[in-house]
Design a protein around this motif. Structure first.
Motif, PDB file in Angstrom:
ATOM      1  N   ARG A  91      -5.169 -13.494 -23.821  1.00 48.78           N
ATOM      2  CA  ARG A  91      -3.838 -14.096 -23.913  1.00 48.78           C
ATOM      3  C   ARG A  91      -2.916 -13.321 -24.850  1.00 48.78           C
ATOM      4  N   SER A  92      -3.475 -12.709 -25.875  1.00 45.08           N
ATOM      5  CA  SER A  92      -2.643 -12.009 -26.863  1.00 45.08           C
ATOM      6  C   SER A  92      -2.641 -10.490 -26.671  1.00 45.08           C
ATOM      7  N   PHE A  93      -3.277 -10.005 -25.601  1.00 39.12           N
ATOM      8  CA  PHE A  93      -3.438  -8.568 -25.403  1.00 39.12           C
ATOM      9  C   PHE A  93      -2.080  -7.907 -25.161  1.00 39.12           C
ATOM     10  N   ARG A  94      -1.637  -7.126 -26.129  1.00 37.10           N
ATOM     11  CA  ARG A  94      -0.367  -6.411 -26.024  1.00 37.10           C
ATOM     12  C   ARG A  94      -0.339  -5.335 -27.097  1.00 37.10           C
ATOM     13  N   PHE A  95       0.042  -4.111 -26.737  1.00 33.56           N
ATOM     14  CA  PHE A  95       0.114  -3.028 -27.708  1.00 33.56           C
ATOM     15  C   PHE A  95       1.455  -3.067 -28.419  1.00 33.56           C
ATOM     16  N   THR A  96       1.406  -2.961 -29.736  1.00 34.17           N
ATOM     17  CA  THR A  96       2.634  -2.874 -30.515  1.00 34.17           C
ATOM     18  C   THR A  96       3.119  -1.424 -30.536  1.00 34.17           C
TER      19      THR A  96
ATOM     20  N   PHE B 240       2.675   8.009 -20.162  1.00 39.23           N
ATOM     21  CA  PHE B 240       1.506   7.121 -20.281  1.00 39.23           C
ATOM     22  C   PHE B 240       1.691   6.139 -21.433  1.00 39.23           C
ATOM     23  N   PHE B 241       2.331   6.588 -22.487  1.00 38.94           N
ATOM     24  CA  PHE B 241       2.507   5.707 -23.642  1.00 38.94           C
ATOM     25  C   PHE B 241       3.511   4.597 -23.336  1.00 38.94           C
ATOM     26  N   GLN B 242       4.479   4.894 -22.478  1.00 35.62           N
ATOM     27  CA  GLN B 242       5.376   3.829 -22.040  1.00 35.62           C
ATOM     28  C   GLN B 242       4.613   2.821 -21.170  1.00 35.62           C
ATOM     29  N   PHE B 243       3.695   3.339 -20.364  1.00 41.91           N
ATOM     30  CA  PHE B 243       2.827   2.464 -19.561  1.00 41.91           C
ATOM     31  C   PHE B 243       2.052   1.507 -20.477  1.00 41.91           C
ATOM     32  N   LEU B 244       1.512   2.026 -21.578  1.00 35.84           N
ATOM     33  CA  LEU B 244       0.759   1.178 -22.512  1.00 35.84           C
ATOM     34  C   LEU B 244       1.672   0.137 -23.165  1.00 35.84           C
ATOM     35  N   ARG B 245       2.917   0.519 -23.503  1.00 30.51           N
ATOM     36  CA  ARG B 245       3.845  -0.430 -24.126  1.00 30.51           C
ATOM     37  C   ARG B 245       4.073  -1.656 -23.251  1.00 30.51           C
TER      38      ARG B 245
ATOM     39  N   LEU C  10       1.969  -2.921 -21.066  1.00 26.25           N
ATOM     40  CA  LEU C  10       0.708  -3.467 -20.555  1.00 26.25           C
ATOM     41  C   LEU C  10       0.423  -4.855 -21.116  1.00 26.25           C
ATOM     42  N   ASP C  11      -0.093  -5.736 -20.267  1.00 27.74           N
ATOM     43  CA  ASP C  11      -0.630  -7.022 -20.712  1.00 27.74           C
ATOM     44  C   ASP C  11      -1.699  -7.459 -19.713  1.00 27.74           C
ATOM     45  N   CYS C  12      -2.161  -8.695 -19.842  1.00 28.31           N
ATOM     46  CA  CYS C  12      -3.225  -9.188 -18.960  1.00 28.31           C
ATOM     47  C   CYS C  12      -2.710 -10.176 -17.912  1.00 28.31           C
ATOM     48  N   SER C  13      -1.439 -10.052 -17.558  1.00 25.09           N
ATOM     49  CA  SER C  13      -0.881 -10.983 -16.567  1.00 25.09           C
ATOM     50  C   SER C  13      -1.498 -10.791 -15.188  1.00 25.09           C
ATOM     51  N   GLY C  14      -2.105  -9.633 -14.938  1.00 29.16           N
ATOM     52  CA  GLY C  14      -2.757  -9.415 -13.651  1.00 29.16           C
ATOM     53  C   GLY C  14      -4.258  -9.591 -13.683  1.00 29.16           C
ATOM     54  N   VAL C  15      -4.781 -10.108 -14.791  1.00 33.03           N
ATOM     55  CA  VAL C  15      -6.227 -10.239 -14.960  1.00 33.03           C
ATOM     56  C   VAL C  15      -6.690 -11.654 -14.647  1.00 33.03           C
TER      57      VAL C  15
END
Length: 552
Positions: A75-80, A99-104, A106-111
């Motif tokens: 639920r809290s998975f998010r890169f700062t 790739f670093f913008q991709f990580l920014r 990213l979350d678990c909304s599709g998990v």
């Protein structure tokens, strides 16, 4: 004890985010995620599952724990921004900046996470948790989820074994924080040993965060810090009726009477120990429970305790008991109880008949089991090192294996058969006999028709010679449930006390032969016909030369 308040729950979740950020993982998760991203495969739908290969402690079962932590993590998975900048510094310089913008983002909304409920008895080779979603994301989750499940399940299972060894009557106190593998290991141990069956913890932070009852006595250092009665300040105590009483004089009188009753030599009684007991009793007249083996139990500690405790009783207070921390705990506890009963009868003080005896002294599972057959009077056992460090087995060995990509099953085929995996998305069913005891866990493909009560079915037990057996369940339970969908936790998070109750309920259904601490009967885990056929088909395909790069 009351459940944690909403504010405490918020503190708990905030504390969890600080302890388990997305960077708490292995570097190769990011390098693999980058390679998937570069290949344009990062959005492919993939399924991983978590399982372990052998039941821990040479036992017949394990307990699944750590699920709620996994849900909080997802639920809290998010890169700062700070996380991403650090990753930029540790990944190879040639890494594409995009790739670093991709990580920014990213979350678990599709998990999606499907799992056996926390606190359930589980067995080797059974899929405990299924994690499905975009390939790059679910790859990044691997190490963190394993970290959250492995130790929690191991120490919870260890606690359950201690509880089985202790029996239902005796209270158990977890006191392993000082011996745990770091602060987080200690906090995790306190939570999951309580869930596994312990009654109290000495860990105050665990009490605050998880609503676990906290308990404690005193250390030997408190006793040895006193040398004479002159150090007792104040020297008076307020009786239950409000009178101010000279507590030292009152206790001295009781000490003479106790020594006379027991035929003890008052000259061997340690004055410093008596001073420590007096000082503590004055501070906590309703919670008097000292450790009595700093010097000699029979010649000093027990006599001093009885004197102070009898004085408290005279003033209208009820002492709690004593702690034994060295020597032959069983024999000493019998001797101590005998003295308590003697004082209760001789001085007509019923409260002495209900004093508790706490035993602590490097307690292991074996020494705990000995308490069930050795004569003893121990009411509460405190366990530290062997409980929280799981000295009999340091790791559960949960693994996170890919079983499907783009809807197609995947299987690891190893030269070591134990390391081969079972492909495809799965369902898990627990089959019960007519008495309500589980006797087989059936692992089948997710799209298969569920087994039915009273209907015979054919299956293939794992670890056998690929021979089918026919079983007829009296009852069927579907174990896996959706717990996390589209970024949301779909099942209520449970308190430690609620999960603890689930553990006891799940253990009660298990047949005693599977709960034996020594040489338990093996529990059967089996594959369905269709799943067994899929395994055989993939194995045949892997041996086909046409699947090799250099095949003609």
């Amino acid at each position: 004890m009351a459940a944690p308040s909403r504010s405490t729950c918020n503190v708990t979740e905030r504390s969890f985010r600080e302890r388990v950020p997305p960077l708490l993982t292995d570097l190769y998760q990011f390098t693999m995620a980058y390679a998937y991203w570069r290949a344009g495969r990062h959005q492919e739908h993939a399924v991983f599952e978590i399982f372990f290969r052998d039941n821990p402690f040479d036992g017949g079962f394990s307990l699944l724990a750590g699920l709620d932590d996994c849900l909080l993590f997802l639920r809290s998975f998010r890169f700062t921004e700070e996380d991403v900048e650090f990753l930029r510094s540790v990944l190879p310089p040639a890494t594409d900046p995009a790739f670093f913008q991709f990580l920014r983002d990213l979350d678990c909304s599709g998990v999606t996470l499907r799992c056996i409920p926390e606190g359930t008895v589980v067995f080797a080779r059974v899929p405990l948790m299924e994690v499905a979603g975009p390939l790059a994301v679910v790859q990044l989750l691997e190490t963190s989820l394993l970290c959250l499940v492995n130790y929690a399940s191991l120490v919870c299972s260890n606690a359950a074994r201690f509880r089985l060894a202790a029996g239902p009557r005796r209270k158990l106190l977890e006191m392993g924080l000082r011996r745990a593998q770091g602060p987080d290991g200690g906090l995790t141990a306190s939570r999951y040993t309580y869930i596994g069956g312990f009654d109290f913890t000495s860990n105050v932070q665990a009490g605050f965060l998880f609503g676990i009852p906290v308990a404690g006595t005193m250390a030997h250092s408190y006793i040895t810090s006193f040398t004479s009665l002159e150090e007792v300040r104040p020297q008076t105590v307020v009786a239950a009726n409000g009178d101010l009483v000279d507590f030292i004089s009152l206790t001295k009188g009781w000490l003479s009477r106790v020594c006379e009753l027991l035929g003890a030599e008052s000259g061997k009684v340690r004055e410093g120990e008596l001073a420590a007991f007096l000082s503590y009793a004055i501070a906590y007249p309703q919670n008097f429970l000292p450790v009595i083996d700093s010097y000699s139990v029979s010649c000093s500690g027990l006599l001093n305790f009885c004197a102070v405790a009898l004085a408290l009783c005279e003033l209208g207070y009820k002492p709690v008991g004593v702690r034994l921390d060295s020597g032959d705990l069983c024999r000493q506890s019998v001797d101590v109880r005998c003295v308590f009963r003697c004082c209760s009868e001789h001085f007509s003080i019923p409260a002495f008949g209900s004093l508790i005896i706490v035993g602590t002294n490097n307690i292991s599972e074996q020494s705990m089991a000995e308490l069930s057959w050795k004569e003893n009077e121990i009411d509460v056992v405190g366990v530290g090192t062997h409980l929280v460090t799981c000295t009999k087995q340091p790791s559960l060995g949960c693994v996170y294996k890919l079983v499907e990509v783009r809807g197609r099953p995947r299987m690891k085929i190893s030269e070591d058969p134990e390391k081969s995996t079972v492909p495809g998305r799965k369902a898990v069913y627990r089959l019960l006999d007519a008495e309500g005891h589980p006797f087989l866990d059936l692992v089948s493909l997710a799209m298969e028709t569920p087994p039915e009560a009273g209907v015979p079915l054919s299956c293939y037990p794992l670890g056998c010679d690929n021979s089918a057996v026919s079983v007829t369940p009296a009852q069927v339970i579907s174990l896996c449930q959706e717990m996390f969908v589209k970024g949301q936790v779909t099942q209520p998070l449970c308190s430690a006390a609620e999960t603890r109750a689930k553990v006891q309920s799940s253990l009660q259904t298990l047949h005693p032969r599977h709960k034996r601490l020594q040489e338990p009967d093996s529990y059967t885990v089996a594959l369905s016909d269709r799943l067994q056929n899929l395994v055989a088909e993939i194995q045949r395909g892997s041996s086909d030369d046409s699947n090799c790069v250099l095949a003609n």
